[in-house]
Design an enzyme around this catalytic site. Structure first.
Site, PDB file in Angstrom:
ATOM      1  N   THR A  15      49.772  46.027  24.537  1.00  0.00           N
ATOM      2  CA  THR A  15      51.157  46.314  24.177  1.00  0.00           C
ATOM      3  C   THR A  15      51.993  45.048  24.172  1.00  0.00           C
ATOM      4  O   THR A  15      52.660  44.731  23.190  1.00  0.00           O
ATOM      5  CB  THR A  15      51.757  47.327  25.173  1.00  0.00           C
ATOM      6  N   GLY A  70      44.538  44.066  26.309  1.00  0.00           N
ATOM      7  CA  GLY A  70      45.807  43.494  26.727  1.00  0.00           C
ATOM      8  C   GLY A  70      45.643  42.535  27.887  1.00  0.00           C
ATOM      9  O   GLY A  70      44.529  42.102  28.213  1.00  0.00           O
ATOM     10  N   ILE A  76      42.248  40.905  29.900  1.00  0.00           N
ATOM     11  CA  ILE A  76      42.023  39.462  30.041  1.00  0.00           C
ATOM     12  C   ILE A  76      41.853  39.106  31.513  1.00  0.00           C
ATOM     13  O   ILE A  76      40.964  38.336  31.892  1.00  0.00           O
ATOM     14  CB  ILE A  76      43.180  38.664  29.418  1.00  0.00           C
ATOM     15  N   GLU A 115      47.809  44.046  36.969  1.00  0.00           N
ATOM     16  CA  GLU A 115      47.033  44.695  38.027  1.00  0.00           C
ATOM     17  C   GLU A 115      47.825  44.659  39.332  1.00  0.00           C
ATOM     18  O   GLU A 115      48.110  43.579  39.853  1.00  0.00           O
ATOM     19  CB  GLU A 115      45.689  43.986  38.210  1.00  0.00           C
ATOM     20  N   ASP A 121      48.087  22.039  34.220  1.00  0.00           N
ATOM     21  CA  ASP A 121      48.728  20.964  34.982  1.00  0.00           C
ATOM     22  C   ASP A 121      48.470  21.054  36.479  1.00  0.00           C
ATOM     23  O   ASP A 121      48.999  20.253  37.258  1.00  0.00           O
ATOM     24  CB  ASP A 121      50.237  20.945  34.721  1.00  0.00           C
ATOM     25  N   LEU A 149      49.546  23.277  38.509  1.00  0.00           N
ATOM     26  CA  LEU A 149      50.748  23.743  39.193  1.00  0.00           C
ATOM     27  C   LEU A 149      51.134  25.126  38.682  1.00  0.00           C
ATOM     28  O   LEU A 149      50.699  25.553  37.620  1.00  0.00           O
ATOM     29  CB  LEU A 149      51.914  22.777  38.963  1.00  0.00           C
ATOM     30  N   GLY A 152      45.813  43.026  31.036  1.00  0.00           N
ATOM     31  CA  GLY A 152      44.962  43.530  32.105  1.00  0.00           C
ATOM     32  C   GLY A 152      43.485  43.320  31.827  1.00  0.00           C
ATOM     33  O   GLY A 152      42.713  42.991  32.732  1.00  0.00           O
TER      34      GLY A 152
END
Length: 296
Positions: free
Chosen positions: A92, A63, A67, A268, A215, A217, A65
């Site tokens: 999830t 999920g 990644i 996290e 971008d 930003l 987290g």
């Protein structure tokens, strides 16, 4: 073809669809290493191992987290030795993957993660050592995502966050803070703070609808009202204008608070009274579909 490393969340180690998808990649003659995470820190160790395996892509299988943990580990490597990030969404909510139009079907997602086009994307850095690839949420939004029961998430998926949030309306507490950035100054009580590199959080809610991941930003969104909260939350997520929703697009922010605030960085939690958040442009390469709506 260069080698690929799949870092798989331990909860998915017995998933037969994952095993079949891995077998299909290997049957094509491609080298795909698999490592399983069981505790925090495993992903960083496996990313460090990737350098010795001549790996060109590291896939995060899990999920948001997972990644986050893999992307954070990639940032510990020198830029010229940093493999691409691939994503196999198995969580999830899968907010980042869904926002990127990465397939949720395991076979298709793994094929994309191995062979897809690599694009340079931004990461957000917090206090010089923490990162998020999708979004940081504070206030009510953080309490929803960190306190939603696992059984409810498993049964209902992303919508569970919203349902649990409605159940917790009586426990609302605003966070008092000051937020400062280029041409932006605000102080007051915030019920929801969203800082988006990506667009959505909490199981598909478009909290930062104007955010893009390439971008340089990030989009800040604040919800400041407690009155008529369900109506204001609806406004927050459907894009309507409301005086209680404050928007800004900035490359960096400083947030100070008299009491501890907890931010949720892609799932996290990080607590403190001071946060310096800045975008690192084109920090990593990520394998994304050609129709990715998070690219400008």
């Amino acid at each position: 073809m260069p080698h690929t490393l799949l870092i798989l969340n331990g909860k998915e180690s017995g998933n037969p669809e994952v095993r079949e998808a891995v077998k299909n990649v290997r049957d094509e003659g491609l080298t795909l290493h698999v490592r399983i995470t069981w505790e925090h820190g495993d992903a960083k160790r496996y990313v460090e191992e990737a350098a010795t395996l001549a790996v060109s892509t590291v896939i995060a299988g899990g999920g948001d987290g997972t990644i986050n943990e893999v992307a954070t580990a990639l940032m510990s490597l020198p830029a010229d030795k940093r493999p691409c990030l691939g994503i196999l969404p198995l969580g999830t909510a899968n907010d980042f993957a869904t926002g990127c139009n990465i397939p949720l079907q395991i076979e298709n997602a793994l094929q994309l993660a191995v062979k897809g086009r690599a694009v340079a994307i931004d990461l957000a850095q917090v206090n010089g050592e923490h990162y998020f690839i999708n979004m940081a949420t504070g206030g009510f939004g953080t309490r929803i995502t960190t306190e939603t029961p696992d059984k409810l998430k498993a049964a209902l998926g992303g919508v569970s966050y919203f349902i649990h949030g409605l159940m917790r309306l009586d426990a609302l507490k605003a966070d008092s803070c000051k937020i400062h950035g280029p041409d932006f100054h605000w102080s007051g009580d915030a019920l929801v703070i969203g800082i988006g590199n990506g667009k959505q959080a909490g199981g598909g809610q478009l909290l930062c609808p104007d955010a893009l991941i390439n971008d340089g930003l990030m989009q800040l969104r604040l919800l400041t009202a407690k009155e008529l909260l369900p109506a204001v939350l609806s406004t927050l997520f459907n894009g309507e204008k409301n005086k209680n929703v404050i928007d800004a697009t900035v490359p960096w922010l400083d947030i100070t608070a008299p009491n501890d605030i907890t931010f949720n960085l892609d799932g996290e939690p990080l607590s403190g009274r001071y946060f310096h958040i800045e975008i690192l442009p084109h920090a990593i390469q990520c394998r994304l579909p050609p129709n990715c709506p998070l690219l400008g």
